[in-house]
Every structure is written in C-alpha cells, then in structure tokens.
Design a protein around this motif. Structure first.
Motif, PDB file in Angstrom:
ATOM      1  N   TYR A 139       0.831  23.833  10.203  1.00  0.00           N
ATOM      2  CA  TYR A 139       2.069  23.276   9.634  1.00  0.00           C
ATOM      3  C   TYR A 139       3.144  24.334   9.893  1.00  0.00           C
ATOM      4  O   TYR A 139       3.046  25.003  10.933  1.00  0.00           O
ATOM      5  N   THR A 180       6.007  27.392   8.095  1.00  0.00           N
ATOM      6  CA  THR A 180       6.621  28.042   6.934  1.00  0.00           C
ATOM      7  C   THR A 180       7.761  28.931   7.402  1.00  0.00           C
ATOM      8  O   THR A 180       7.829  29.315   8.569  1.00  0.00           O
ATOM      9  N   GLU A 236      11.428  21.259   6.854  1.00  0.00           N
ATOM     10  CA  GLU A 236      11.177  21.743   5.486  1.00  0.00           C
ATOM     11  C   GLU A 236      10.977  20.588   4.513  1.00  0.00           C
ATOM     12  O   GLU A 236      11.680  19.575   4.568  1.00  0.00           O
ATOM     13  N   GLY A 251       4.985  19.459   0.360  1.00  0.00           N
ATOM     14  CA  GLY A 251       5.366  20.868   0.531  1.00  0.00           C
ATOM     15  C   GLY A 251       4.729  21.732  -0.555  1.00  0.00           C
ATOM     16  O   GLY A 251       4.237  22.832  -0.282  1.00  0.00           O
ATOM     17  N   MET A 304       1.125  22.331   0.311  1.00  0.00           N
ATOM     18  CA  MET A 304       0.968  23.365   1.353  1.00  0.00           C
ATOM     19  C   MET A 304       1.136  24.760   0.740  1.00  0.00           C
ATOM     20  O   MET A 304       0.365  25.676   1.018  1.00  0.00           O
ATOM     21  N   LEU A 305       2.164  24.894  -0.092  1.00  0.00           N
ATOM     22  CA  LEU A 305       2.448  26.185  -0.733  1.00  0.00           C
ATOM     23  C   LEU A 305       1.250  26.652  -1.541  1.00  0.00           C
ATOM     24  O   LEU A 305       0.810  27.802  -1.447  1.00  0.00           O
ATOM     25  N   GLU A 318       1.207  30.360   0.052  1.00  0.00           N
ATOM     26  CA  GLU A 318       2.331  30.776   0.899  1.00  0.00           C
ATOM     27  C   GLU A 318       3.328  31.661   0.159  1.00  0.00           C
ATOM     28  O   GLU A 318       4.424  31.250  -0.204  1.00  0.00           O
ATOM     29  N   ARG A 331       7.189  31.201   0.319  1.00  0.00           N
ATOM     30  CA  ARG A 331       7.594  30.714   1.648  1.00  0.00           C
ATOM     31  C   ARG A 331       7.975  29.244   1.572  1.00  0.00           C
ATOM     32  O   ARG A 331       7.362  28.482   0.831  1.00  0.00           O
ATOM     33  N   CYS A 368       7.904  25.569   3.013  1.00  0.00           N
ATOM     34  CA  CYS A 368       6.831  24.910   3.779  1.00  0.00           C
ATOM     35  C   CYS A 368       7.306  23.593   4.378  1.00  0.00           C
ATOM     36  O   CYS A 368       8.188  22.925   3.812  1.00  0.00           O
TER      37      CYS A 368
END
Ligand code: GDP
Ligand code: IMO
Ligand code: MG
Length: 427
Positions: free
Chosen positions: A268, A270, A280, A286, A289-290, A295, A304, A306
């Motif tokens: 993906y 970041t 984004e 998101g 993912m974080l 992240e 970060r 994502c």
C-alpha cells in the motif's frame, strides 16, 4: 561482481532496512549513499528489534564491511550514540567505515532546521528536524564541515569560525536564536572525534577494491523516490537524491559498476510529513492500515499517513531508477480487506486521465486517483513462504502490480521478521 542498489520506491519507510538486511546475508559490503539520521530502518531478527539511522543495515552480519558514504550527512553525536547502542547489544562494529568526505551535521544545522520549520508555519515541510536540509545547504555553499576535519582540530575550529560568521547572523537576526561559539562546538566534538577517528576512511577506494575483488556489494538508499530533491514532490522532499543514479556520486564509483536495482515498495502506501499524497485515506481502511501496519515513524514516532498503492508514482519511480526488480513489503497488512484498490491513473481537475506522473506541481496537487478494485483475502499470510501458498486473490494483486510496473517482483514481505518473506519469486 557489479553492485546492487536498494532504493525506496515511494515516500520512504518502505521496508528498505529489512530488504537490505536480507540481501546482506550474502554480501561482503553494504554502503549508505545519501541522507542522514532522518532515516529510520527497522530490522527484526531473532526476536530482537534494531532501529538503525546511520549505520548501514548490513551491520548485523559479522564480517560485513558497512560504509557510510560521502553523500551522507552525519550527526557525530547521533552516530556515536548509535554505535554505543549497537555495541551494548553485542553487535561488532569492526567493519564500520565512515567516509572522510561525508558532511557533518552541526548543532547550528539542527537549530536552523527547527527554526525554519517554525517560520514556515502552515507552509512547513514537516522535516525530521535533524538538521539535514541546512547541512546539505552548507555543503553546496562550500562552508560545510566534513568528517576528515575531525582529524585536524586546528582546521576544524577555523572552519567552524568561518561558517559561524554567517550562521550566527542568521540565527540571531532572522530567527532570534542564541549565537554559537566555534571553540565550544570544537570542544564538544573532541571526544566524538576520538571515538569516530578509527572508522574514518577513503570509502570510495574501499568499495572499488571490493568490486574489483568480485565481492558482493549492496548500495543502500535512505528515504524514497518521491522525497528526491530533484524528482520528488518538491518542496515537500528531503535535501538529497535517494534515486539509484545518486548511488554513484554518493559512494564514488561509476555507473558501469551497477547492474541490479531493487526498488522497495509497500503493498500500500504511506507518507510522513507534509505534502501531496493522492491515494491518502481518511477512513476506516486507512485506520486499518495504520493499525495493522503499525505505521508510526521509526525516527520521530509520528503517525504515518496511509493510502492505497499508487501505480502512477511507482511506474515513475521505476523509470527514475531503472528498477530491475521490485520488493513488495507488508502484503500481510492487507489481509482482511474485503476489496483492495490499486491506483492505476490520475484524474486531473480538468477531467483528463493521466497514466504518467505529471511534471507540474499544480496539476499533481489537483489529481485524484482512478482506482481498479480487486478482490481481497481473509487468510493470514504471515507464515506463507512460497508463492503457491498465497491466497489466489493475494497472488492476483501482486501479479497485477508487477504487470503494471513492468518489473518482476522478486520478494514479497509477509511480516516484520527477517524470515517472513517469499523470495526468489519471478512474476
Ligand atoms: P525503511 O525506512 O524503508 O527501512 O522502513 P522502516 O523500517 O522505517 O518501516 C518499515 C516497517 O515495516 C518496519 O517496522 C519494518 O519492521 C516493517 N516491515 C518491513 N517489511 C514488513 C512486512 O513484510 N510485513 C510487516 N508486517 N512489516 C514489515
Ligand atoms: P527512511 O530512510 C520517511 C521526510 C520527512 C519530511 C521530508 C523532509 O526511514 O525511509 P528531512 O528531515 O529529510 O529534511 O525531511 O522527508 N523524511 C522521511 N520520510 N522516511 C524517511 O527515511 C524520511 N526521511 C525524511 O518526514 O516530510
Ligand atoms: Mg524508515
């Protein structure tokens, strides 16, 4: 044997450290070619986590020469702290070498980085505030301090005086910062100079000798293509060139000595710091993912940003560095998404569809992603060690990326650990 370059294909933090560590097992020399302690490379090996900032990611293998090249910028205090930290954990640093021509980050560079970010206010870059930009500025302005200056206290203090003549005016008059004294800085540097002196060497010669002796040489980039000062999302970039071509200048070897370029990309995307990021996400995807990708920046601890993978930017990265292969990390993080998205093109404000990265920032800032949706997969892939064990949907996802970028994916990351990887894969 020609050298291999490892380069970040996105906005940094792609997992370069892990990839370099993996390839370093079969390498004799690993050399960093740009950046400084703005970088943070995490390696998880034998249940131990190592966070490297300046020391090349080959250091965990005893006997591997690890070179901090001429193109890097080195904060002497940060390097001493990193060396001490590694030694206290039983890592042998006999193989570490620091280029005598690498520029040193001085206390005024750090002060000016922070002050300049404050002054920029809402236009700030979101730098790591490690003094990277101001140090590269002084290098170009020819008032920099180099590692070799640590070996000559008289020259060191003279050069500091020359630099401070201007810096003190800027610090005091423009930023309201206290003035600094050359002798004070030189005195503070003395114990660091003693500690670092044994490592200082002619590293271009060292790398050349290794190549002549048919040794395996890895050239390790920091940051990522989209943070490249020439080709990235300027001005939201770092102050050096992470792209593969810069490895030659940053080490001091010719382009004919490189035959393999491994781009590293997350499955993906970041970004940390400010600047445009078309894919984004500001939604549950998101956030997932974080959370699943943990992240948070290795250097500054910042969260970060994502988003989905951006193939327009990835193809651009492949072009700029001439990737011969791609390592796709963190595929495990995408398990459990009902559908996964790939940004195949950008739509401009005028409704035009772009498949090539636009050179004009105004166009780029107005771009929104055009997605292709693929089926997701639920299976935990963290123990997968072969391509055939991947769920069909995950395999399709990887194959789609390789086909679009026109670069073979030879390594897939399935977890943080050193061995959580599917390698020698050619798709
Ligand atoms: P670098 O700056 O490119 O070296 O990357 P960082 O170390 O800053 O960030 C990458 C993070 O992802 C680190 O915490 C790595 O341990 C982790 N990582 C690398 N590859 C994988 C992978 O395949 N799966 C997972 N889950 N984590 C990974
Ligand atoms: P690694 O090597 C991610 C970002 C900063 C900021 C911009 C400029 O771990 O991939 P700087 O301090 O370099 O002047 O900041 O670049 N940045 C990174 N982002 N990974 C990095 O390194 C980075 N190094 C710098 O967040 O946006
Ligand atoms: Mg990092």
């Amino acid at each position: 044997m020609p050298a291999t370059v490892i380069v970040g294909a996105q906005w940094g933090d792609e997992g370069k450290g892990k990839v370099v560590d993996l390839l370093a097992e079969k390498s004799d020399l690993v050399a960093r070619y740009q950046g400084g302690n703005n970088a943070g490379h995490t390696i998880v090996a034998d249940s131990q986590t190592y966070k490297l900032h300046l020391v090349p990611s080959g250091i965990l293998y005893p006997g591997t020469l690890c070179v901090i090249g001429t193109g890097t910028v080195v904060d002497p205090g940060a390097l001493v702290t990193e060396i001490d930290g590694l030694e206290s954990r039983g890592i042998v640093l006999d193989g570490l070498r620091l280029s005598g021509s690498a520029h040193l980050i001085m206390p005024y560079h750090v002060a000016l980085d922070g002050a300049s970010e404050m002054r920029l206010g809402r236009f700030s870059i979101g730098t790591t505030r490690r003094g990277i930009g101001p140090c590269y500025q002084d290098k170009a302005a020819r008032i920099g301090i180099r590692a070799q200056d640590l070996l000559d206290p008289k020259i060191l203090v003279r050069k500091l005086e020359i630099a401070l003549e201007m810096k003190n005016e800027i610090m005091e008059r423009i930023f309201g910062l206290p003035r600094m004294d050359a002798q004070d800085i030189a005195d503070a540097l003395a114990p660091m100079a003693a500690r670092l002196a044994p490592f200082i060497a002619d590293t271009s010669l060292l790398v050349d000798q290794a190549l002549r002796d048919d040794k395996n040489v890895l050239l390790e980039g920091a940051q990522g293509t989209m943070l490249d000062v020439d080709h990235g999302t300027y001005p939201f970039v770092t102050s050096s060139n992470p792209i593969a071509g810069a490895a030659c200048a940053g080490i001091g070897i010719g382009p004919t000595r490189i035959s393999r370029v491994v781009g590293v990309s997350k499955a993906y995307a970041t970004r940390v710091g400010e600047g445009p990021f078309p894919t984004e996400l500001d939604d549950a995807d998101g956030a997932r993912m974080l959370e699943r990708g943990n992240e948070f920046g290795t250097t500054t601890g910042r969260q970060r940003r994502c988003g989905w993978i951006d193939l327009v930017a990835l193809r651009y990265a492949a072009r700029l560095s001439g990737f011969t292969e791609l390592a796709l990390t963190k595929l495990d993080v995408l398990s459990g998404f009902p559908r996964v998205r790939i940004c195949e093109a950008y739509r401009t404000r005028d409704g035009e569809i772009l498949t090539e990265f636009p050179y004009h920032q105004t166009v780029f800032h107005g771009c929104t992603p055009v997605y292709r949706d693929l089926e997701g997969w639920d299976e935990d892939i963290s123990e997968c060690r072969g391509l055939k064990h991947l769920p069909v949907a995950a395999r399709t996802y990887v194959e789609t990326i390789a086909a679009a970028v026109e670069v073979p994916i030879t390594l897939i990351g399935t977890g943080q650990g050193r061995h959580q990887v599917i390698d020698t894969v050619e798709i």
